[in-house]
Design a protein around this motif. Structure first.
Motif, PDB file in Angstrom:
ATOM      1  N   TYR A  24      -1.443  -7.419 -11.027  1.00  0.00           N
ATOM      2  CA  TYR A  24      -2.433  -8.162 -11.661  1.00  0.00           C
ATOM      3  C   TYR A  24      -3.613  -7.520 -11.733  1.00  0.00           C
ATOM      4  O   TYR A  24      -3.781  -6.563 -10.789  1.00  0.00           O
ATOM      5  N   THR A  25      -4.648  -7.998 -12.418  1.00  0.00           N
ATOM      6  CA  THR A  25      -5.819  -7.361 -12.433  1.00  0.00           C
ATOM      7  C   THR A  25      -6.810  -8.411 -11.625  1.00  0.00           C
ATOM      8  O   THR A  25      -7.035  -9.440 -11.853  1.00  0.00           O
ATOM      9  N   ASN A  26      -7.503  -7.628 -10.506  1.00  0.00           N
ATOM     10  CA  ASN A  26      -8.171  -8.495  -9.721  1.00  0.00           C
ATOM     11  C   ASN A  26      -9.698  -8.676 -10.334  1.00  0.00           C
ATOM     12  O   ASN A  26     -10.054  -8.572 -11.339  1.00  0.00           O
ATOM     13  N   SER A  27     -10.458  -9.468  -9.506  1.00  0.00           N
ATOM     14  CA  SER A  27     -11.872  -9.925  -9.837  1.00  0.00           C
ATOM     15  C   SER A  27     -12.657  -8.645  -9.913  1.00  0.00           C
ATOM     16  O   SER A  27     -13.751  -8.857 -10.728  1.00  0.00           O
ATOM     17  N   ASP A  28     -12.425  -7.514  -9.533  1.00  0.00           N
ATOM     18  CA  ASP A  28     -13.264  -6.255  -9.918  1.00  0.00           C
ATOM     19  C   ASP A  28     -12.612  -5.478 -11.089  1.00  0.00           C
ATOM     20  O   ASP A  28     -13.363  -4.389 -11.406  1.00  0.00           O
ATOM     21  N   GLY A  29     -11.703  -6.227 -11.623  1.00  0.00           N
ATOM     22  CA  GLY A  29     -11.077  -5.447 -13.019  1.00  0.00           C
ATOM     23  C   GLY A  29     -10.144  -4.122 -12.505  1.00  0.00           C
ATOM     24  O   GLY A  29      -9.535  -3.488 -13.338  1.00  0.00           O
ATOM     25  N   LYS A  30      -9.657  -4.210 -11.141  1.00  0.00           N
ATOM     26  CA  LYS A  30      -8.810  -3.231 -10.848  1.00  0.00           C
ATOM     27  C   LYS A  30      -7.310  -3.775 -10.819  1.00  0.00           C
ATOM     28  O   LYS A  30      -7.077  -4.775 -10.395  1.00  0.00           O
ATOM     29  N   ARG A  31      -6.392  -2.806 -11.174  1.00  0.00           N
ATOM     30  CA  ARG A  31      -5.087  -3.315 -11.033  1.00  0.00           C
ATOM     31  C   ARG A  31      -4.442  -3.192  -9.606  1.00  0.00           C
ATOM     32  O   ARG A  31      -4.484  -2.112  -9.149  1.00  0.00           O
ATOM     33  N   VAL A  32      -3.810  -4.381  -9.105  1.00  0.00           N
ATOM     34  CA  VAL A  32      -3.190  -4.226  -7.806  1.00  0.00           C
ATOM     35  C   VAL A  32      -1.942  -4.907  -7.976  1.00  0.00           C
ATOM     36  O   VAL A  32      -1.444  -5.613  -8.671  1.00  0.00           O
ATOM     37  N   HIS A  33      -0.917  -4.283  -7.062  1.00  0.00           N
ATOM     38  CA  HIS A  33       0.492  -4.929  -7.007  1.00  0.00           C
ATOM     39  C   HIS A  33       0.465  -6.262  -6.615  1.00  0.00           C
ATOM     40  O   HIS A  33      -0.174  -6.645  -5.609  1.00  0.00           O
ATOM     41  N   SER A  34       1.436  -6.954  -7.100  1.00  0.00           N
ATOM     42  CA  SER A  34       1.512  -8.282  -7.064  1.00  0.00           C
ATOM     43  C   SER A  34       2.393  -8.533  -5.546  1.00  0.00           C
ATOM     44  O   SER A  34       3.088  -7.481  -5.062  1.00  0.00           O
ATOM     45  N   PRO A  35       1.982  -9.630  -4.897  1.00  0.00           N
ATOM     46  CA  PRO A  35       2.904 -10.012  -3.412  1.00  0.00           C
ATOM     47  C   PRO A  35       4.335  -9.687  -3.836  1.00  0.00           C
ATOM     48  O   PRO A  35       4.764 -10.039  -4.793  1.00  0.00           O
ATOM     49  N   ALA A  36       5.009  -9.195  -2.670  1.00  0.00           N
ATOM     50  CA  ALA A  36       6.260  -8.744  -2.680  1.00  0.00           C
ATOM     51  C   ALA A  36       6.987  -8.810  -1.583  1.00  0.00           C
ATOM     52  O   ALA A  36       6.153  -8.347  -0.466  1.00  0.00           O
ATOM     53  N   HIS A  37       8.142  -9.012  -1.420  1.00  0.00           N
ATOM     54  CA  HIS A  37       8.862  -8.862  -0.211  1.00  0.00           C
ATOM     55  C   HIS A  37       9.629  -7.407  -0.040  1.00  0.00           C
ATOM     56  O   HIS A  37       9.790  -6.706  -1.096  1.00  0.00           O
ATOM     57  N   THR A  38       9.813  -7.211   1.167  1.00  0.00           N
ATOM     58  CA  THR A  38      10.499  -5.619   1.288  1.00  0.00           C
ATOM     59  C   THR A  38      11.860  -5.736   1.732  1.00  0.00           C
ATOM     60  O   THR A  38      12.365  -6.733   2.174  1.00  0.00           O
ATOM     61  N   ARG A  39      12.636  -4.695   1.420  1.00  0.00           N
ATOM     62  CA  ARG A  39      14.050  -4.712   1.543  1.00  0.00           C
ATOM     63  C   ARG A  39      14.289  -4.559   3.314  1.00  0.00           C
ATOM     64  O   ARG A  39      15.339  -5.157   3.499  1.00  0.00           O
ATOM     65  N   ASN A  40      13.333  -4.305   4.102  1.00  0.00           N
ATOM     66  CA  ASN A  40      13.620  -3.842   5.331  1.00  0.00           C
ATOM     67  C   ASN A  40      12.786  -5.006   6.137  1.00  0.00           C
ATOM     68  O   ASN A  40      12.965  -4.837   7.586  1.00  0.00           O
ATOM     69  N   GLY A  41      12.192  -5.709   5.452  1.00  0.00           N
ATOM     70  CA  GLY A  41      11.200  -7.022   6.187  1.00  0.00           C
ATOM     71  C   GLY A  41       9.900  -6.332   7.002  1.00  0.00           C
ATOM     72  O   GLY A  41       9.170  -7.075   7.463  1.00  0.00           O
ATOM     73  N   LYS A  42       9.643  -5.012   6.784  1.00  0.00           N
ATOM     74  CA  LYS A  42       8.615  -4.550   7.500  1.00  0.00           C
ATOM     75  C   LYS A  42       7.290  -4.182   6.461  1.00  0.00           C
ATOM     76  O   LYS A  42       7.599  -4.309   5.213  1.00  0.00           O
ATOM     77  N   ALA A  43       6.184  -4.311   6.785  1.00  0.00           N
ATOM     78  CA  ALA A  43       5.038  -4.124   6.243  1.00  0.00           C
ATOM     79  C   ALA A  43       4.929  -2.824   5.382  1.00  0.00           C
ATOM     80  O   ALA A  43       5.065  -1.730   5.826  1.00  0.00           O
ATOM     81  N   PRO A  44       4.971  -3.019   3.928  1.00  0.00           N
ATOM     82  CA  PRO A  44       4.779  -1.546   3.206  1.00  0.00           C
ATOM     83  C   PRO A  44       3.429  -1.012   3.267  1.00  0.00           C
ATOM     84  O   PRO A  44       2.390  -1.657   3.509  1.00  0.00           O
ATOM     85  N   GLU A  45       3.406   0.416   2.928  1.00  0.00           N
ATOM     86  CA  GLU A  45       2.107   1.048   2.843  1.00  0.00           C
ATOM     87  C   GLU A  45       1.143   0.320   1.864  1.00  0.00           C
ATOM     88  O   GLU A  45       1.549  -0.214   0.847  1.00  0.00           O
ATOM     89  N   GLY A  46      -0.150   0.163   2.319  1.00  0.00           N
ATOM     90  CA  GLY A  46      -1.130  -0.570   1.274  1.00  0.00           C
ATOM     91  C   GLY A  46      -1.335  -2.146   1.540  1.00  0.00           C
ATOM     92  O   GLY A  46      -2.008  -2.602   0.699  1.00  0.00           O
TER      93      GLY A  46
END
Length: 94
Positions: free
Chosen positions: A42-64
């Motif tokens: 999605y495009t945030n309020s600053d006009g930057k492209r950001v990954h949408s919330p997502a689940h991980t395959r291993n349940g651990k926090a992903p980078e970023g």
């Protein structure tokens, strides 16, 4: 031998053009897509492209990731306002 050298030089010259670029060029670190179940942005309020919330395959926090949402997904939001708003709210900040 000369042909091999020319091929090597051509490969090195075109390497930057052929390199896969991040789909999220405005983020400091982009997540490893192979570790995520959902893919989108999605495009945030600053006009930057950001990954949408997502689940991980291993349940651990992903980078970023910046927060874990109450539905178990990880947010990559760059601002606190609205983070995890469609995912039950923020469970904890990372």
């Amino acid at each position: 031998m000369r042909l091999a050298m020319l091929a090597l030089l051509a490969a090195l010259a075109f390497q930057p053009a052929l390199a896969k670029q991040s789909p999220y060029p405005d983020t400091h670190s982009s997540p490893q897509e192979s570790q995520l179940i959902e893919h989108g942005s999605y495009t945030n309020s600053d006009g930057k492209r950001v990954h949408s919330p997502a689940h991980t395959r291993n349940g651990k926090a992903p980078e970023g990731a910046s927060a874990r949402c109450r539905d178990g997904s990880y947010s990559f939001s760059q601002h606190r306002r609205g983070t995890c708003s469609r995912h039950g709210g923020v469970e904890n900040w990372l």
